[in-house]
Design an enzyme around this catalytic site. Structure first.
Site: not given
Ligand code: BG6
Ligand code: MG
Length: 235
Positions: A13, A15
């Site tokens: 993963d 984030d």
């Molecule tokens: C995930 C995060 O990796 O990505 C979430 O943990 C986030 O918090 C999700 O909402 C979607 O991200 P994005 O950048 O497409 O809005």
């Molecule tokens: Mg994550």
């Protein structure tokens, strides 16, 4: 007798595992929610971990979501994303979380594929910011799935890209929804940080300094036979 599959790939993963952007997502959502008179939940940071953009928007707005049209919801998600993109512009290679670079080197040396499996549509931008775009054999991101975590689609997409079966992979995740997705998808699930959220993981670590290629092989060997049986491969 059931054979234990070999470890072919580690699915990371992004984030909260490779870079601490969780705070940025949470703060951008909270700003957006307050700007339309909604009160975001106090634990929004944990609630949106791993959750897709539009599902996160519903969490940020809570009951207030019903006040808005689809077009307004789309506009709010776009506004949050613009704010988030401003924030990630400041990321540098110093933001790569401890242990990630060393673990990548060790996995490369051991011939184990490194794959990114992120819910985020901004994953490639963030990888460039922290300078690790070239470390991955494959990248599955927010454009690679229909159903977000807790469904396993993004992990299946990443595994497929490198020709690995789920039971031949370990998923590394900081989100409860991500661990649920990995378990349901037939992967060995390694939870990182947040023991209170990730008790359902096969194995828990504090951060990436806790593992190397050899220990990941051991963790995988311990749990993969069960995943393989659940996937219907009885050997
Ligand atoms: C995930 C995060 O990796 O990505 C979430 O943990 C986030 O918090 C999700 O909402 C979607 O991200 P994005 O950048 O497409 O809005
Ligand atoms: Mg994550």
């Amino acid at each position: 007798m059931t054979e234990t599959p070999e470890l072919k790939a580690v699915l990371f993963d992004l984030d909260g595992v490779l870079v601490d952007t969780s705070e940025l997502h949470a703060s951008a959502w909270a700003q957006m929610a307050r700007s339309v008179g909604a009160t975001p939940p106090a634990d929004i940071k944990d609630q949106v971990r791993g959750i897709s953009r539009m599902e996160s928007l519903k969490i940020a707005l809570g009951e207030d979501v019903s006040r808005f049209s689809e077009a307004e919801l789309d506009e709010m998600a776009a506004r949050k994303n613009a704010r988030y993109l401003e924030m990630v512009q400041d990321l540098t290679s110093d933001d790569l979380l401890p242990g990630a670079g060393e673990l990548f080197d060790d996995l490369d040396a051991a011939g184990v594929k490194i794959v990114l499996c992120s819910a985020s549509k901004n994953a490639k931008t963030v990888l460039e910011g922290i300078g690790i775009s070239d470390r991955f054999a494959a990248i599955a991101d927010g454009h690679s799935y229909e159903r977000g975590k807790p469904h396993a689609d993004v992990f299946w997409a990443g595994a497929r890209m490198v020709g690995a079966e789920p039971a031949e992979c370990i998923v590394v995740e900081d989100a409860a929804a991500g661990i649920t997705a990995a378990l349901d998808g037939g992967f060995v699930a390694l939870g990182m940080g947040h023991p209170e959220l990730l008790a359902h993981s096969h194995h828990l670590i504090n951060d990436l300094r806790d593992v190397d290629a050899a220990s990941l092989r051991d963790i995988h060997a311990k749990h993969a036979a069960i995943c393989n049986r659940r996937n219907g491969n009885d050997g």
